[in-house]
Motif scaffolding. Sequence first.
Motif, PDB file in Angstrom:
ATOM      1  N   SER A 192    -127.547  67.063 -26.202  1.00 59.14           N
ATOM      2  CA  SER A 192    -129.071  66.264 -27.188  1.00 59.14           C
ATOM      3  C   SER A 192    -129.332  67.546 -27.936  1.00 59.14           C
ATOM      4  O   SER A 192    -129.122  68.442 -26.935  1.00 59.14           O
ATOM      5  CB  SER A 192    -130.715  65.821 -26.204  1.00 59.14           C
ATOM      6  N   GLY A 193    -130.082  67.479 -28.838  1.00 58.93           N
ATOM      7  CA  GLY A 193    -130.372  68.528 -29.803  1.00 58.93           C
ATOM      8  C   GLY A 193    -129.456  69.093 -30.710  1.00 58.93           C
ATOM      9  O   GLY A 193    -130.047  69.700 -31.288  1.00 58.93           O
ATOM     10  N   ILE A 194    -128.344  68.589 -30.851  1.00 59.70           N
ATOM     11  CA  ILE A 194    -127.429  69.308 -31.340  1.00 59.70           C
ATOM     12  C   ILE A 194    -126.685  68.404 -32.665  1.00 59.70           C
ATOM     13  O   ILE A 194    -126.827  67.220 -32.089  1.00 59.70           O
ATOM     14  CB  ILE A 194    -126.381  70.357 -30.804  1.00 59.70           C
ATOM     15  N   ARG A 195    -126.439  68.971 -33.589  1.00 54.64           N
ATOM     16  CA  ARG A 195    -125.646  68.246 -34.160  1.00 54.64           C
ATOM     17  C   ARG A 195    -124.286  68.619 -34.689  1.00 54.64           C
ATOM     18  O   ARG A 195    -123.729  70.081 -34.645  1.00 54.64           O
ATOM     19  CB  ARG A 195    -126.243  68.033 -35.697  1.00 54.64           C
ATOM     20  N   ILE A 196    -122.862  68.228 -34.960  1.00 56.58           N
ATOM     21  CA  ILE A 196    -121.646  69.367 -34.962  1.00 56.58           C
ATOM     22  C   ILE A 196    -120.791  68.766 -36.230  1.00 56.58           C
ATOM     23  O   ILE A 196    -120.929  67.442 -36.967  1.00 56.58           O
ATOM     24  CB  ILE A 196    -120.741  68.991 -33.502  1.00 56.58           C
ATOM     25  N   PHE A 197    -119.715  69.860 -36.717  1.00 55.83           N
ATOM     26  CA  PHE A 197    -119.211  69.372 -37.805  1.00 55.83           C
ATOM     27  C   PHE A 197    -118.127  69.342 -37.474  1.00 55.83           C
ATOM     28  O   PHE A 197    -117.830  71.001 -36.667  1.00 55.83           O
ATOM     29  CB  PHE A 197    -119.833  70.015 -38.797  1.00 55.83           C
ATOM     30  N   ILE A 198    -116.430  69.020 -38.154  1.00 54.49           N
ATOM     31  CA  ILE A 198    -115.439  69.334 -37.145  1.00 54.49           C
ATOM     32  C   ILE A 198    -114.641  69.103 -37.828  1.00 54.49           C
ATOM     33  O   ILE A 198    -114.775  68.605 -39.263  1.00 54.49           O
ATOM     34  CB  ILE A 198    -114.969  68.019 -36.417  1.00 54.49           C
ATOM     35  N   TYR A 199    -113.806  70.838 -38.812  1.00 51.39           N
ATOM     36  CA  TYR A 199    -113.234  70.627 -39.840  1.00 51.39           C
ATOM     37  C   TYR A 199    -111.740  70.602 -39.327  1.00 51.39           C
ATOM     38  O   TYR A 199    -111.171  70.328 -38.418  1.00 51.39           O
ATOM     39  CB  TYR A 199    -113.222  71.628 -39.942  1.00 51.39           C
ATOM     40  N   PRO A 200    -110.989  70.052 -40.475  1.00 50.77           N
ATOM     41  CA  PRO A 200    -109.391  70.007 -40.231  1.00 50.77           C
ATOM     42  C   PRO A 200    -108.826  71.441 -39.841  1.00 50.77           C
ATOM     43  O   PRO A 200    -107.427  70.793 -39.006  1.00 50.77           O
ATOM     44  CB  PRO A 200    -108.888  69.550 -42.159  1.00 50.77           C
ATOM     45  N   TYR A 201    -109.499  72.552 -39.750  1.00 56.86           N
ATOM     46  CA  TYR A 201    -108.466  73.522 -39.373  1.00 56.86           C
ATOM     47  C   TYR A 201    -108.546  74.126 -38.221  1.00 56.86           C
ATOM     48  O   TYR A 201    -107.956  74.564 -37.664  1.00 56.86           O
ATOM     49  CB  TYR A 201    -108.193  74.540 -40.117  1.00 56.86           C
ATOM     50  N   GLY A 202    -109.274  73.226 -37.378  1.00 54.46           N
ATOM     51  CA  GLY A 202    -109.785  73.577 -35.826  1.00 54.46           C
ATOM     52  C   GLY A 202    -110.549  73.227 -35.188  1.00 54.46           C
ATOM     53  O   GLY A 202    -111.349  73.697 -34.310  1.00 54.46           O
ATOM     54  N   ASP A 203    -112.201  74.205 -36.354  1.00 55.60           N
ATOM     55  CA  ASP A 203    -113.767  74.773 -35.827  1.00 55.60           C
ATOM     56  C   ASP A 203    -114.146  74.110 -36.025  1.00 55.60           C
ATOM     57  O   ASP A 203    -114.466  72.909 -36.520  1.00 55.60           O
ATOM     58  CB  ASP A 203    -113.805  75.737 -37.447  1.00 55.60           C
ATOM     59  N   ILE A 204    -115.133  74.105 -35.054  1.00 56.54           N
ATOM     60  CA  ILE A 204    -117.035  73.266 -34.830  1.00 56.54           C
ATOM     61  C   ILE A 204    -117.451  73.947 -35.163  1.00 56.54           C
ATOM     62  O   ILE A 204    -117.626  75.709 -34.151  1.00 56.54           O
ATOM     63  CB  ILE A 204    -116.633  73.047 -33.809  1.00 56.54           C
ATOM     64  N   GLU A 205    -118.852  73.525 -35.602  1.00 49.25           N
ATOM     65  CA  GLU A 205    -119.913  73.959 -36.362  1.00 49.25           C
ATOM     66  C   GLU A 205    -121.229  73.036 -35.183  1.00 49.25           C
ATOM     67  O   GLU A 205    -121.229  71.980 -34.934  1.00 49.25           O
ATOM     68  CB  GLU A 205    -120.581  74.144 -37.912  1.00 49.25           C
TER      69      GLU A 205
END
Length: 285
Positions: A192-205
């Motif tokens: 809880s408390g976070i939002r994630i973004f996943i990118y095709p090249y493998g990084d996660i924000e």
Amino acid sequence: MAENRNPVDLREQSVSPRPIRMVCLDLDGTLFNGKKEVGSLSRQQIRRCLDQGVEVAVVSGRAYQFAYKTAQMIDPRLSVIGFVGAYRSFHGQAQGEPIPRAALNEVLTLLKREDCPAFMKQLNTIWCSHDVPLSGDYVAYTADQPPQHRIVVHSNQDLPAIARQNPDPVYKLLIRARGRTEAIARQLRPLSGIRIFIYPYGDIEVISAKADKGIAIRKAADQLGIDPAQILGIGDSVNDLPMFEGCGLRVAMGNAVEPVKARADYITLTNDEDGVGEALRQLVQ
């Protein structure tokens, strides 16, 4: 909001200018071409918009100070949203939405256990868990800025310990999970408390669940008294989908990922073809 329609290529259709009062521009893959440069037409059209009283903002996933320096190089009148929307500054009013401390500690503990390289980003400091290079020399890039706009980078750090000792807000985590992206993301999603973004090249924000580009744009629009229907957003990547939610007119770059193109009202040229400049030329009166 803009009329719901299938995306069209600006090269194939004459486009009528719209009554736009704010323009929001992503950086990487959008305003930046493949050489990390801003095209001459984009610069010209941004200045034209500003001269006509249109608010223009750089809206980036990059560290705020990196986005700030880039904006200053284009035109000092530009406003800035950085850290995927977690920190913004419009007309001298700055506001941030840091990752909650409990969630931050939980994520950092997970990453240390998995020995997964990560970058913990504060307003002026980037803490790196490993000796892994960032996608650019942030220190050199901001070295000519006033002290309050410079970035310092520390490598090979114990991030959970740094977070316990350092009370300064953390606005973003960048995780180099390449090869283990889905395994790491699977552990992050329930938190809880976070939002994630996943990118095709493998990084996660990772940012606060209360932040994204669209939220930052809507708050800025409230501050400036601008109707969201009069906001134009241009982007290319998955973290630009929330930006589109805050904009009445949405333009995807020709090089954008398919989900972004599917949500767009228009598709412009690629970033290497100065697509931002062409979109502004045709869509902003």
